[in-house]
Design a protein around this motif. Sequence first.
Motif, short mmCIF file in Angstrom:
data_model
loop_
_atom_site.label_atom_id
_atom_site.label_comp_id
_atom_site.label_asym_id
_atom_site.label_seq_id
_atom_site.Cartn_x
_atom_site.Cartn_y
_atom_site.Cartn_z
N TYR A 1 -8.42 2.97 -0.04
CA TYR A 1 -9.02 2.36 1.15
C TYR A 1 -10.21 3.20 1.61
O TYR A 1 -10.33 4.39 1.27
CB TYR A 1 -8.00 2.23 2.28
CG TYR A 1 -7.03 1.09 2.05
CD1 TYR A 1 -7.15 -0.10 2.75
CD2 TYR A 1 -6.00 1.21 1.12
CE1 TYR A 1 -6.27 -1.15 2.54
CE2 TYR A 1 -5.11 0.16 0.90
CZ TYR A 1 -5.26 -1.01 1.60
OH TYR A 1 -4.39 -2.06 1.38
N ILE B 1 -6.48 -6.52 2.44
CA ILE B 1 -5.58 -5.55 3.07
C ILE B 1 -4.15 -5.81 2.59
O ILE B 1 -3.67 -6.94 2.60
CB ILE B 1 -5.64 -5.66 4.60
CG1 ILE B 1 -7.06 -5.40 5.11
CG2 ILE B 1 -4.63 -4.71 5.24
CD1 ILE B 1 -7.59 -4.02 4.84
N LYS C 1 -9.93 -2.30 2.16
CA LYS C 1 -9.46 -2.02 0.80
C LYS C 1 -10.65 -1.99 -0.15
O LYS C 1 -11.51 -2.87 -0.10
CB LYS C 1 -8.48 -3.12 0.36
CG LYS C 1 -7.99 -3.01 -1.08
CD LYS C 1 -6.96 -1.93 -1.22
CE LYS C 1 -6.21 -2.01 -2.55
NZ LYS C 1 -7.07 -1.91 -3.74
N PHE D 1 0.86 -1.18 0.00
CA PHE D 1 0.00 0.00 0.00
C PHE D 1 0.90 1.23 0.00
O PHE D 1 2.10 1.14 0.30
CB PHE D 1 -0.94 0.01 1.22
CG PHE D 1 -0.23 -0.05 2.55
CD1 PHE D 1 0.26 1.11 3.16
CD2 PHE D 1 -0.02 -1.26 3.19
CE1 PHE D 1 0.93 1.05 4.37
CE2 PHE D 1 0.65 -1.33 4.40
CZ PHE D 1 1.13 -0.17 4.99
N ARG E 1 -2.57 -4.92 -3.88
CA ARG E 1 -3.01 -3.96 -4.90
C ARG E 1 -4.25 -4.49 -5.62
O ARG E 1 -4.41 -5.69 -5.78
CB ARG E 1 -1.89 -3.73 -5.91
CG ARG E 1 -0.65 -3.10 -5.30
CD ARG E 1 -0.86 -1.63 -4.98
NE ARG E 1 0.38 -1.04 -4.43
CZ ARG E 1 0.49 0.22 -4.06
NH1 ARG E 1 -0.54 1.05 -4.16
NH2 ARG E 1 1.63 0.67 -3.56
#
Length: 687
Positions: free
Chosen positions: A111, A684, A674, A94, A687
Amino acid sequence: MLDRLLPLFPAHPGGRSPITCEYRCGNACAHPEANESGNEYFGDVVKDISRRRVFKAGAVMAAAAGGFAALSGTAAASPLQKPRPSRPVPGTDFDAVPPNKLDAVSIPDGYAQRVVVRWGDPVVAGAPKFDFTRQTAAAQAKQFGYNNDFVGLIPQDPLGLTNLLVVNHEYTTEVHMFPADQYDPANPTEEQVKIAWAAHGLSVLLTRRDPVRGGLEVVPSRYGRRITLDTIFEVRGPAAGSKYLKTSADPSGRKVRGTQNNCSGGVTPWGTVLSGEENFDQYFANSDKVTDPVVAARLKRYTVGTGASTRKWERFDKRWDVSQEPNEPNRFGWVVEIDPNDPTSTPVKHTALGRFKHEAANVKITADGHVAVYSGDDSRFEYIYKYVSKGKYKPGNSAHARRHNMALLDDGTLYVARFTGDSPAAEIDGTGTLPADGEFDGTGEWIPLASGDKSFVDGFTAEEVYVFTRQAADKVAATKMDRPEDIEPNPVNGRIYAALTNNTDRGAAGKAGVDEVNPRNGNKNGHVLEWEEARGDAASTKFSWRLLLVCGDPTAADTYFGGFDKSQVSPISCPDNVAFDRHGNLWISTDGNALGANDGLFSVPVTGPERGHVKQFLSVPVGAETCGPVVTDNVVLVAVQHPGENATSSANPTSHWPDGGTAQPRPSIVSVWKKGRFGLPGRIGER
């Protein structure tokens, strides 16, 4: 009104508000350390041993434990020469949130977030709607309590869509809880005091994770429960019924009314929750009126309050007045256990785990099926402890299995840790400069204190070891640590991780100096400790250790990030709570960021070439602390504690989170997830 407040709040060093310090821990940092023991450091005892011999001992320990390098996958590489990986470690992919001072929960791009529950929201059926200006004790006893800390999830279905949510309520900040024109800190009303009693303890709620929209929401259920300072607890274990626990209200010494200052905790393998009673000492008054020198010394070792208390509870119940009830403080400072699956169950205080300022308590099953529980004593120069049960764990989450496993915490052996560095003393100079071998590391041992009714400490009965654990640990020369807080086992690599938040008095005149496990003088940013029990077995009495992180500004010479490139990491200061995702990545929440930004939640891989790569996942609002992280594939939960607590009172709030506008700040639990494809939640850290 504000003129009366100002004398309560002296200036406080570091990043924490002086009001937080006054109400959470009785402004402990402004007072002398409780640990005035002259116990000689084991490192000083052996400092004349040659470096070769210590290295040899370290090599033996590493082999016995399986070796740090073998588990990390970096055996052939220097910790300072790790290559960059071709792709991010799973669970940590992230975009890092930059340090900030926003009055918001800041999260990575891609998110989303939602408040799950806030102070005053209903927990028990029939709870009235929260009204900041018209609070009552009866209402608060049914509503979500104040200053949420630990967060635990207990799955109720195989997919984890429905969970019991258990939350600690550490302490109350009355100057923020009530309108400024209603609350006089010098003269609280009885109703205000009873509201504060009801705002302490724990909350249990049923929650549902939305697989379509994401996040958690509260579901009305029979499980809703508030545990407060009026809830009756059963005292169990070897000190139950002790003469040191008996009071006029409880001559049996087996029934305690309430739990307080519940900081962090842990979810057990059998589906209950352990919660640590931490800064209980600040609630009591008049210990200076106790004339018995032995009793007075014991009260002083636990920093039990002299004179009037901040909250003035002693005016409304004599149990808070130590001159009238000198044993009442001995009834707090325990690990408590609740069974959220049974809302009618009586919660327990476990005396076999010792009495001190427990930050948390977390369980690991030993190689042969016994239960090990790790806990830190969160004060400057205090100790790290472990308990190993006599009986064995029974798998399963049935009511029978829970009863059996809860009883495992009643009989076992209590230990305290002693750490030894493997570098010459001259190389640990207090500046944070790494020793010649490139790491702060060494070996350690668990020193037994008591088992059942047998004491291993000269001059102490077993009963005294359990009730006055700090003094027993002083006697055996345990290692004085820099505020040991949350301690948890990693479910993937089996190692144990501890957050040591800070200790600005390390190395000060008349105070304990540096050693390899606490290597910086004036330690304002803290560090993260990692150890591996010999043979990977939590029942072992030997271990090898090293520091994973020496926290602070990455551009500063005194910081260390597991050997990772410091130019690539997020700044991190004052680690407090720790958690793990299913990949074994460590997640760290902070308390009192001394670098000038809001506190936050950070991920860090602990093995492989990205070991030590700290990335900030979120930050919390102005004046708030990040607590109780839970990290799953689908959601991250944090407890946002004391938002806006850098204001002097509710008359001038510095935060309006979570409701915005001109609203008063309210401690709350937040879920983050996410945003995935097709509008559905993603995973979480992916991508």
